[in-house]
Design a protein around this motif. Structure first.
Motif, mmCIF file in Angstrom:
data_model
loop_
_atom_site.group_PDB
_atom_site.id
_atom_site.type_symbol
_atom_site.label_atom_id
_atom_site.label_comp_id
_atom_site.label_asym_id
_atom_site.label_seq_id
_atom_site.Cartn_x
_atom_site.Cartn_y
_atom_site.Cartn_z
ATOM 1 N N ARG A 1 15.510 -2.700 9.170
ATOM 2 C CA ARG A 1 14.838 -3.803 9.857
ATOM 3 C C ARG A 1 13.711 -3.263 10.735
ATOM 4 O O ARG A 1 12.593 -3.787 10.731
ATOM 5 C CB ARG A 1 15.867 -4.562 10.705
ATOM 6 C CG ARG A 1 15.293 -5.691 11.556
ATOM 7 C CD ARG A 1 14.960 -6.881 10.721
ATOM 8 N NE ARG A 1 14.524 -8.004 11.564
ATOM 9 C CZ ARG A 1 13.548 -8.825 11.241
ATOM 10 N NH1 ARG A 1 12.893 -8.679 10.102
ATOM 11 N NH2 ARG A 1 13.219 -9.821 12.032
ATOM 12 N N CYS A 2 13.987 -2.206 11.464
ATOM 13 C CA CYS A 2 12.983 -1.644 12.374
ATOM 14 C C CYS A 2 11.815 -0.994 11.640
ATOM 15 O O CYS A 2 10.718 -0.876 12.202
ATOM 16 C CB CYS A 2 13.630 -0.639 13.321
ATOM 17 S SG CYS A 2 14.744 -1.378 14.543
ATOM 18 N N LEU A 3 12.024 -0.595 10.402
ATOM 19 C CA LEU A 3 10.933 -0.026 9.612
ATOM 20 C C LEU A 3 9.813 -1.033 9.357
ATOM 21 O O LEU A 3 8.719 -0.646 8.947
ATOM 22 C CB LEU A 3 11.454 0.493 8.269
ATOM 23 C CG LEU A 3 12.224 1.817 8.288
ATOM 24 C CD1 LEU A 3 12.713 2.157 6.886
ATOM 25 C CD2 LEU A 3 11.383 2.955 8.849
ATOM 26 N N ASN A 4 10.076 -2.302 9.628
ATOM 27 C CA ASN A 4 9.036 -3.317 9.475
ATOM 28 C C ASN A 4 8.005 -3.276 10.598
ATOM 29 O O ASN A 4 7.002 -3.996 10.534
ATOM 30 C CB ASN A 4 9.663 -4.708 9.394
ATOM 31 C CG ASN A 4 10.350 -4.951 8.063
ATOM 32 O OD1 ASN A 4 9.710 -4.999 7.017
ATOM 33 N ND2 ASN A 4 11.664 -5.082 8.087
ATOM 34 N N SER A 5 8.234 -2.474 11.611
ATOM 35 C CA SER A 5 7.221 -2.306 12.653
ATOM 36 C C SER A 5 5.952 -1.724 12.053
ATOM 37 O O SER A 5 5.993 -0.729 11.324
ATOM 38 C CB SER A 5 7.740 -1.376 13.754
ATOM 39 O OG SER A 5 6.684 -1.008 14.627
ATOM 40 N N LYS A 6 4.828 -2.340 12.371
ATOM 41 C CA LYS A 6 3.535 -1.849 11.893
ATOM 42 C C LYS A 6 2.920 -0.839 12.863
ATOM 43 O O LYS A 6 1.959 -0.155 12.519
ATOM 44 C CB LYS A 6 2.577 -3.027 11.683
ATOM 45 C CG LYS A 6 2.998 -3.984 10.577
ATOM 46 C CD LYS A 6 2.007 -5.131 10.433
ATOM 47 C CE LYS A 6 2.332 -6.016 9.237
ATOM 48 N NZ LYS A 6 3.660 -6.657 9.356
ATOM 49 N N GLU A 7 3.454 -0.764 14.062
ATOM 50 C CA GLU A 7 2.893 0.106 15.085
ATOM 51 C C GLU A 7 3.626 1.430 15.218
ATOM 52 O O GLU A 7 3.041 2.432 15.639
ATOM 53 C CB GLU A 7 2.904 -0.612 16.441
ATOM 54 C CG GLU A 7 1.973 -1.805 16.522
ATOM 55 C CD GLU A 7 0.506 -1.421 16.404
ATOM 56 O OE1 GLU A 7 0.137 -0.364 16.946
ATOM 57 O OE2 GLU A 7 -0.252 -2.166 15.771
ATOM 58 N N ALA A 8 4.911 1.455 14.881
ATOM 59 C CA ALA A 8 5.718 2.658 15.096
ATOM 60 C C ALA A 8 5.320 3.773 14.137
ATOM 61 O O ALA A 8 5.136 3.542 12.937
ATOM 62 C CB ALA A 8 7.196 2.328 14.934
ATOM 63 N N ASP A 9 5.218 4.973 14.665
ATOM 64 C CA ASP A 9 4.965 6.150 13.834
ATOM 65 C C ASP A 9 6.256 6.708 13.262
ATOM 66 O O ASP A 9 6.232 7.395 12.237
ATOM 67 C CB ASP A 9 4.272 7.226 14.674
ATOM 68 C CG ASP A 9 2.916 6.766 15.190
ATOM 69 O OD1 ASP A 9 2.028 6.518 14.360
ATOM 70 O OD2 ASP A 9 2.763 6.633 16.420
ATOM 71 N N ILE A 10 7.378 6.436 13.921
ATOM 72 C CA ILE A 10 8.671 6.885 13.433
ATOM 73 C C ILE A 10 9.749 5.927 13.923
ATOM 74 O O ILE A 10 9.639 5.346 15.004
ATOM 75 C CB ILE A 10 8.988 8.328 13.897
ATOM 76 C CG1 ILE A 10 10.267 8.841 13.236
ATOM 77 C CG2 ILE A 10 9.067 8.418 15.418
ATOM 78 C CD1 ILE A 10 10.494 10.328 13.391
ATOM 79 N N VAL A 11 10.760 5.742 13.097
ATOM 80 C CA VAL A 11 11.967 5.019 13.478
ATOM 81 C C VAL A 11 13.120 6.009 13.357
ATOM 82 O O VAL A 11 13.256 6.692 12.332
ATOM 83 C CB VAL A 11 12.220 3.795 12.577
ATOM 84 C CG1 VAL A 11 13.523 3.102 12.959
ATOM 85 C CG2 VAL A 11 11.047 2.817 12.661
ATOM 86 N N ALA A 12 13.927 6.113 14.400
ATOM 87 C CA ALA A 12 15.006 7.096 14.409
ATOM 88 C C ALA A 12 16.234 6.518 15.093
ATOM 89 O O ALA A 12 16.153 5.564 15.868
ATOM 90 C CB ALA A 12 14.563 8.374 15.120
ATOM 91 N N PRO B 1 16.151 9.600 10.121
ATOM 92 C CA PRO B 1 15.975 10.528 11.232
ATOM 93 C C PRO B 1 17.014 10.253 12.325
ATOM 94 O O PRO B 1 17.205 9.108 12.738
ATOM 95 C CB PRO B 1 14.556 10.227 11.730
ATOM 96 C CG PRO B 1 13.857 9.646 10.537
ATOM 97 C CD PRO B 1 14.907 8.855 9.813
ATOM 98 N N VAL B 2 17.689 11.299 12.781
ATOM 99 C CA VAL B 2 18.770 11.115 13.739
ATOM 100 C C VAL B 2 18.780 12.254 14.746
ATOM 101 O O VAL B 2 18.550 13.410 14.391
ATOM 102 C CB VAL B 2 20.137 10.985 13.027
ATOM 103 C CG1 VAL B 2 20.456 12.215 12.203
ATOM 104 C CG2 VAL B 2 21.264 10.664 14.013
ATOM 105 N N PHE B 3 19.008 11.899 16.000
ATOM 106 C CA PHE B 3 19.067 12.858 17.103
ATOM 107 C C PHE B 3 20.402 12.681 17.808
ATOM 108 O O PHE B 3 20.919 11.565 17.918
ATOM 109 C CB PHE B 3 17.918 12.588 18.083
ATOM 110 C CG PHE B 3 17.959 13.464 19.313
ATOM 111 C CD1 PHE B 3 17.387 14.715 19.307
ATOM 112 C CD2 PHE B 3 18.586 13.013 20.475
ATOM 113 C CE1 PHE B 3 17.435 15.528 20.430
ATOM 114 C CE2 PHE B 3 18.636 13.823 21.603
ATOM 115 C CZ PHE B 3 18.055 15.080 21.582
ATOM 116 N N ARG B 4 20.963 13.787 18.289
ATOM 117 C CA ARG B 4 22.223 13.731 19.039
ATOM 118 C C ARG B 4 21.992 14.173 20.479
ATOM 119 O O ARG B 4 21.321 15.178 20.732
ATOM 120 C CB ARG B 4 23.295 14.620 18.400
ATOM 121 C CG ARG B 4 23.600 14.262 16.971
ATOM 122 C CD ARG B 4 24.803 15.012 16.434
ATOM 123 N NE ARG B 4 26.055 14.336 16.815
ATOM 124 C CZ ARG B 4 27.242 14.655 16.296
ATOM 125 N NH1 ARG B 4 27.348 15.651 15.423
ATOM 126 N NH2 ARG B 4 28.321 13.996 16.664
#
Length: 237
Positions: free
Chosen positions: A36-47, A69-72
């Motif tokens: 769903r968040c990948l639909n952002s036109k402004e974001a350079d990355i979704v994680a 992409p995942v961060f802990r």
């Protein structure tokens, strides 16, 4: 200015344990929110930002296996988790999305990204009461998050990321937006997954919308107003 949508997610919810791996529309909830968040036109990355607690190993491994992409980071200090995730991805601005919000509105996120850019504010969010719970997000400069991390004093501020910022409007430039995402007929609607029953309702809504993740909040409203039986199941109405 590099922009990131960062989804906070964990498996240790007391109300609905392991909900991020529970299935919504054929995929784990974490995948639905990410797509769903990948639909952002402004974001350079979704994680996704999860914790380094062993309880989140399964969530982390799923994201890795699926190319998400995942961060802990810290389990309880979510503010620090956001700062470290933003640094890891080289972001200057982040949009904070909660993992229990499968219908978070990417157009709203993009609008707030643009406001930060155009108006030079530090923090943007919708005005309380102008949106259905679960459609919202908030956008923050990473420098602002860093300052909050240095000065936030209690566990509530660390867990909920932005309270220190919101209560210090004299320090930070804050922009609150009337977003008109709360129709009167749906004013009590809740679109967050806090309990197993919420997942069932969100699954029914996703089925009404059809396959895919590219729909508007008004598409959700229209679908519900034409299928009012689902509304009777919602705990907010």
């Amino acid at each position: 200015m590099k922009k990131a949508v960062i989804i906070q997610a964990r498996m240790s919810s007391s109300r609905f344990p392991a909900k991020m791996m529970s299935v919504l529309a054929g995929v784990p909830l974490v995948r639905f929110v990410y797509e769903r968040c990948l639909n952002s036109k402004e974001a350079d990355i979704v994680a996704v930002a999860t914790s380094n607690d062993p309880s989140d190993d399964k969530l982390y491994e799923y994201c890795r296996a699926e190319g998400i992409p995942v961060f802990r980071g810290s389990l309880d200090n979510v503010l620090e988790r956001y700062v470290r995730a933003a640094e890891f991805y080289g972001a200057d601005v982040v949009c904070r999305v909660c993992g229990d919000s499968p219908f978070a509105d990417p157009a709203l996120s993009d609008n707030m990204f643009n406001i930060l850019d155009a108006e030079g504010v530090d923090y943007a969010a919708p005005v309380s009461g102008t949106y259905i719970a679960g459609l919202d997000s908030e956008v923050i400069r990473v420098s602002t998050l860093n300052m909050a991390l240095r000065h936030a004093a209690d566990s509530y501020e660390l867990e909920h990321v932005t309270p220190y910022i919101k209560k210090n409007a004299g320090i930070f430039k804050i922009k609150l937006i009337d977003v008109n995402l709360r129709p009167n007929e749906l004013s009590g609607l809740v679109l967050t997954v806090d309990y197993p029953g919420d997942l069932d309702i969100c699954s029914r809504i996703a089925a009404l919308l059809g396959q895919g993740y590219n729909f508007t909040s008004h598409d959700i409203f229209d679908a519900l107003l034409y299928n009012k039986a689902i509304l009777k199941m919602n705990r907010g109405l």
